[in-house]
Structure formats: structure tokens, C-alpha cells
Design an enzyme around this catalytic site. Structure first.
Site, PDB file in Angstrom:
ATOM      1  N   SER A 139      13.233  54.000  66.735  1.00 37.99           N
ATOM      2  CA  SER A 139      11.818  54.156  67.094  1.00 37.99           C
ATOM      3  C   SER A 139      11.438  53.074  68.084  1.00 37.99           C
ATOM      4  CB  SER A 139      10.944  54.031  65.837  1.00 37.99           C
ATOM      5  OG  SER A 139       9.575  53.906  66.179  1.00 37.99           O
ATOM      6  N   TYR A 152       8.760  49.228  58.084  1.00 37.89           N
ATOM      7  CA  TYR A 152       9.206  50.269  59.004  1.00 37.89           C
ATOM      8  C   TYR A 152       9.766  49.666  60.292  1.00 37.89           C
ATOM      9  CZ  TYR A 152       9.169  54.378  61.998  1.00 37.89           C
ATOM     10  OH  TYR A 152       9.544  55.379  62.856  1.00 37.89           O
TER      11      TYR A 152
END
Length: 266
Positions: A139, A152
């Protein structure tokens, strides 16, 4: 080098599902992996109806032993896997003042342990065969920590660094490594977000970009380019300046402004 077979985790929805359809349409036999067996079976039926080939491997990517076993079985049953895509991922939002180990554990189990198990399950075999392609869906959030996304962002930073290390070691072996870093993608994972998601892409657009990167065996695939440029630039900011910028992100987005890979494991 054309891929004959592929194994995709998190294939029941989001980017994983779209990528499986895209690869199958191009003649690749796909192994579909996720927890929800019924959704995988429906996807396999859809692929078969369109003239493609698909197999179903339901298991929990958060269980590394089950992950390695499933990949090993698929490798044997499909005559050797050419492409392995570690797409499964989960994203949670939690203010650090209320963060507990129970909040952190599931994200690390899938995004870190599960991804590493997926990418290494067949690595010695691929090196011995002198062919193969490992793809990890990270990501743009891996560049810097973002508000309420400590776990995350850290999990994706691990994955990107891990992929880079694999690429260095595997140079010259015939095994390629691609690090995919999406920004915001419209999926069930991002649907609940109430804050603005700049440069939002449709899932089919994301799958097309990733499929092209796989075909070209690109080492790095970041998109959309506008969001990637913004996130890369944050690394140039001193900690004090970035902290101020993050505080503004938090106030504007209620602490939830972070790129999302949209490939939730399911």
C-alpha cells in the site's frame, strides 16, 4: 515469460477477485484462495463459464501452516505455480490511546505473517526451477505512519521491505519480485469510509494496472501516480513537520485518511 498458473490470496472480493478474472481471461489457470469458500466457488464458476480455468483453495491466510500447505498442494496439483500473489490484507482503524494487542494481532497475522508465508511457501522450488514470480500487494500507506493506522502502515512497511530484500537476493535466479502499492480503490473494504478518498480508482482499473505490471515483471507498481507522488514526498519531511501535516490530516479526515489497498482477505 508467460505465466501458465497463478495462486491468489484474498481472491473472494476486491482486487484479488478482479485480478483473478483478469488473469483467467488471459489464459492463466488460477488458484483462488480465501476464507469464504462459497464466494470462491461462485468466482470459479464464473471463470469456467467464460472459458477459463480455476481451482478453489479455502483457508485462513492468518494461519501460516495452512497457507504453506495450500500453496504446496496447489503447486503439485497444477504442475507448478508460476505466479504467487500475496494479496490478502486487512485494515483496522484505532486511536493509539485505545490500541490493544487484540486490535493489533489480526492485522499482523494476515498482513505480515500470512503474506510472508505466502511468498516463501514455494520459494525454494521456484529457484530450483529457475522460474517464477512473487507479487505482494502492499500500500502507499507504507511510506509513513498515518493517523489511527499505526498497525496497518507498519504491516505494509514490512511487506514492502520484505519484497525488496527478496528481490535483491533473487536477482539472476529467474524468479521475479513485484511490490504493488495501491492508493484508494473502490471496494467493500473502502466503502464504509466517510472521508474524501483522493484519486479513487475502480477495482477493475486497479486490476488492469497490476496485470500489466505482472506481465512486464516490474519491480515496483505504484498507483495512482498523483497519490504515489504525494506519499513519496512525505519521506522528505522532518519528523516535526510531518507530525503537523498528520495532525491536519487527522482533523480533516477524523483520523482516517490513509490509502487503502482494498484487497481485504475474506
Amino acid at each position: 515469460m508467460e505465466n501458465r498458473t497463478a495462486f491468489i490470496t484474498g481472491a473472494s472480493s476486491g482486487i484479488g477477485r478482479a485480478l483473478a478474472l483478469r488473469l483467467a481471461a488471459g489464459g492463466v489457470e488460477v488458484a483462488l484462495a480465501a476464507r469464504r469458500a462459497e464466494m470462491l466457488s461462485n468466482l470459479a464458476a464464473e471463470i469456467s463459464a467464460s472459458g477459463g480455468k480455476a481451482r478453489v483453495y479455502p483457508f485462513d491466510v492468518g494461519d501460516p501452516e495452512a497457507t504453506v500447505a495450500a500453496l504446496t498442494r496447489a503447486d503439485q496439483e497444477m504442475g507448478g505455480l508460476d505466479l504467487v500473489v500475496a494479496n490478502a490484507g486487512v485494515g483496522t482503524q484505532r486511536w493509539a490511546g485505545k490500541l490493544t494487542w487484540q486490535d493489533v494481532k489480526p492485522t499482523l497475522a494476515v498482513n505480515v505473517t500470512g503474506a510472508a508465508a505466502t511468498l516463501t511457501a514455494l520459494l525454494p522450488r521456484m529457484v530450483e526451477r529457475k522460474r517464477g514470480h512473487l507479487v505482494g500487494v502492499s500500500s502507499l500507506a507504507q511510506y509513513r505512519a498515518l493517523p489511527q493506522a499505526a498497525t496497518y502502515s507498519a504491516s505494509k512497511a514490512f511487506l514492502s521491505t520484505f519484497l525488496e530484500g527478496l528481490r535483491m537476493d533473487l536477482s539472476g535466479t529467474g524468479v521475479a519480485v513485484t511490490d504493488v502499492r495501491p492508493g484508494f480503490v473502490r471496494t467493500a473494504m473502502t466503502a464504509p469510509n466517510k472521508f474524501p478518498m483522493p484519486f479513487l480508482l475502480e477495482v477493475d482499473q486497479a486490476a488492469d494496472i497490476i496485470a500489466r505490471a505482472i506481465k512486464e515483471r516490474e519491480p515496483l507498481c505504484e498507483f495512482p501516480w498523483q497519490m504515489a507522488a504525494v506519499m513519496r514526498s512525505t519521506r522528505l519531511l522532518p519528523a516535526s513537520l510531518y507530525a503537523r501535516a498528520a495532525a491536519r490530516m487527522k482533523s480533516k479526515g477524523n483520523g482516517r485518511s490513509r490509502p487503502e489497498q482494498g484487497g481485504a482477505e475474506s
